[in-house]
Design a protein around this motif. Structure first.
Motif, mmCIF file in Angstrom:
data_model
loop_
_atom_site.group_PDB
_atom_site.id
_atom_site.type_symbol
_atom_site.label_atom_id
_atom_site.label_comp_id
_atom_site.label_asym_id
_atom_site.label_seq_id
_atom_site.Cartn_x
_atom_site.Cartn_y
_atom_site.Cartn_z
ATOM 1 N N ASN A 89 43.421 1.242 24.391
ATOM 2 C CA ASN A 89 44.698 1.797 23.929
ATOM 3 C C ASN A 89 44.583 3.318 23.839
ATOM 4 O O ASN A 89 44.801 3.917 22.790
ATOM 5 C CB ASN A 89 45.072 1.194 22.568
ATOM 6 C CG ASN A 89 46.414 1.682 22.063
ATOM 7 O OD1 ASN A 89 47.255 2.137 22.829
ATOM 8 N ND2 ASN A 89 46.614 1.611 20.752
ATOM 9 N N TYR A 90 44.233 3.924 24.978
ATOM 10 C CA TYR A 90 44.092 5.372 25.021
ATOM 11 C C TYR A 90 45.458 6.037 25.199
ATOM 12 O O TYR A 90 46.436 5.390 25.593
ATOM 13 C CB TYR A 90 43.157 5.778 26.163
ATOM 14 C CG TYR A 90 41.717 5.394 25.923
ATOM 15 C CD1 TYR A 90 40.887 6.205 25.147
ATOM 16 C CD2 TYR A 90 41.188 4.228 26.463
ATOM 17 C CE1 TYR A 90 39.560 5.857 24.918
ATOM 18 C CE2 TYR A 90 39.865 3.866 26.241
ATOM 19 C CZ TYR A 90 39.059 4.683 25.460
ATOM 20 O OH TYR A 90 37.751 4.327 25.224
ATOM 21 N N GLU A 91 45.487 7.311 24.926
ATOM 22 C CA GLU A 91 46.732 8.065 25.061
ATOM 23 C C GLU A 91 47.248 7.993 26.495
ATOM 24 O O GLU A 91 46.472 8.019 27.452
ATOM 25 C CB GLU A 91 46.491 9.531 24.660
ATOM 26 C CG GLU A 91 47.759 10.348 24.538
ATOM 27 C CD GLU A 91 47.499 11.738 23.989
ATOM 28 O OE1 GLU A 91 48.440 12.553 23.994
ATOM 29 O OE2 GLU A 91 46.360 12.008 23.551
ATOM 30 N N ASN A 92 48.565 7.859 26.625
ATOM 31 C CA ASN A 92 49.225 7.788 27.928
ATOM 32 C C ASN A 92 48.800 6.551 28.726
ATOM 33 O O ASN A 92 48.870 6.532 29.953
ATOM 34 C CB ASN A 92 48.951 9.058 28.749
ATOM 35 C CG ASN A 92 49.921 9.220 29.908
ATOM 36 O OD1 ASN A 92 51.079 8.794 29.822
ATOM 37 N ND2 ASN A 92 49.459 9.811 30.997
ATOM 38 N N SER A 93 48.322 5.515 28.021
ATOM 39 C CA SER A 93 47.907 4.249 28.654
ATOM 40 C C SER A 93 46.788 4.435 29.675
ATOM 41 O O SER A 93 46.667 3.659 30.637
ATOM 42 C CB SER A 93 49.100 3.557 29.327
ATOM 43 O OG SER A 93 50.075 3.191 28.378
ATOM 44 N N THR A 94 45.975 5.467 29.490
ATOM 45 C CA THR A 94 44.840 5.690 30.389
ATOM 46 C C THR A 94 43.935 4.463 30.382
ATOM 47 O O THR A 94 43.571 3.947 29.330
ATOM 48 C CB THR A 94 44.046 6.932 29.955
ATOM 49 O OG1 THR A 94 44.914 8.069 30.003
ATOM 50 C CG2 THR A 94 42.856 7.166 30.868
ATOM 51 N N SER A 95 43.572 4.010 31.588
ATOM 52 C CA SER A 95 42.829 2.754 31.713
ATOM 53 C C SER A 95 41.643 2.907 32.652
ATOM 54 O O SER A 95 41.440 3.956 33.281
ATOM 55 C CB SER A 95 43.759 1.650 32.221
ATOM 56 O OG SER A 95 44.798 1.395 31.299
ATOM 57 N N PHE A 96 40.871 1.826 32.770
ATOM 58 C CA PHE A 96 39.706 1.802 33.649
ATOM 59 C C PHE A 96 40.029 1.135 34.984
ATOM 60 O O PHE A 96 39.235 1.172 35.915
ATOM 61 C CB PHE A 96 38.558 1.067 32.961
ATOM 62 C CG PHE A 96 38.213 1.650 31.620
ATOM 63 C CD1 PHE A 96 37.486 2.827 31.519
ATOM 64 C CD2 PHE A 96 38.643 1.036 30.453
ATOM 65 C CE1 PHE A 96 37.181 3.377 30.284
ATOM 66 C CE2 PHE A 96 38.341 1.572 29.211
ATOM 67 C CZ PHE A 96 37.609 2.747 29.124
#
Length: 253
Positions: free
Chosen positions: A110-117
């Protein structure tokens, strides 16, 4: 816990009409940090790690549901108010059933701006036919810099018991509540009692018990010309009194 998702999401596909979803927004005005990782009952299909014991249970569960003599409809497993009930060709439908029944959850970033792997390019396929801006609903920014710890509350992953839990419909609930819902639903769809969490063997057999209705004995009664005569019943089957009688047999419960 059933696994770890590498993909955040901007959509809730369980709610009718595909509703926008933001875990940070859901966690506002709660006791949890807005950017806290969270636990969700929705299994991720766009990049995830599934734990082996859960995957084996799911594989057995789905196989039993699909290979039933009467097909998936035999067990009448309908997750309340879930669009997944209308996904006849999706494995995710059956995983959602299992997660709901067991109270399983998956860890989501649940990182800022929906940053994902991982991300989803929404390429055209069996389940995707979107173009233009609609693709942006699935396309998420990838983590290109090492902000793995910096983006977490207080710079570290919270303890498991301190993580927020979000149900299928995007509401914050307690893990105990999820388990109670699943056990109640279990009692409705299976004739076997729910297994306690301490006794889980990751065998879905208790979820798929079906009561077999006893067939009623049926007696075939022959109409006779003389209403004062009684039909002859032998071994649960009525024999004609007169071989000349041509009237049809009437089936009676």
């Amino acid at each position: 816990m059933l696994g770890v998702s590498l993909y955040d999401t901007k959509l809730n596909e369980i709610i009718s009409g595909r509703k926008p979803f933001s875990a940070a927004h859901v966690l506002k005005n709660t006791n949890y940090p807005n950017q806290s990782p969270y636990l969700s009952q929705i299994p991720c299909s766009w990049g995830a790690l599934f734990f082996p014991e859960i995957w084996r249970e799911f594989h057995d569960y789905q196989s039993a549901r699909l290979t039933s003599a009467f097909g998936p409809s035999r067990h009448k497993i309908i997750v309340p108010s879930s669009r997944s009930n209308h996904w006849p060709k999706s494995w995710k439908r059956f995983f959602i059933e299992l997660a709901y029944l067991r109270g399983y959850v998956m860890l989501y970033p649940n990182y800022e701006n929906s940053t994902s792997f991982t991300t989803n390019y929404a390429e055209k396929g069996v389940h995707f036919h979107f173009t233009g801006k609609k693709k942006d609903l699935w396309l998420l920014p990838l983590m290109k810099e090492d902000t793995l710890l910096e983006g977490l509350p207080d710079g570290h992953l919270p303890n498991f018991n301190d993580l927020p839990t979000i149900d299928l419909w995007g509401k914050v609930v307690s893990p105990k509540n999820l388990i109670q819902r699943g056990r109640k639903f279990h009692s409705r769809i299976s004739s076997c009692p729910p297994i306690g969490l301490d006794n889980l063997t990751y065998n879905p057999q208790d979820l798929l018990c079906v009561k077999h209705r006893k067939k009623k004995n049926r007696t075939l009664i022959t109409k006779v010309k003389n209403p004062t005569e009684k039909p002859i019943v032998e071994n649960n089957t009525t024999l004609p009194i007169d071989n000349k009688i041509q009237t049809p047999l009437i089936e009676k419960e």
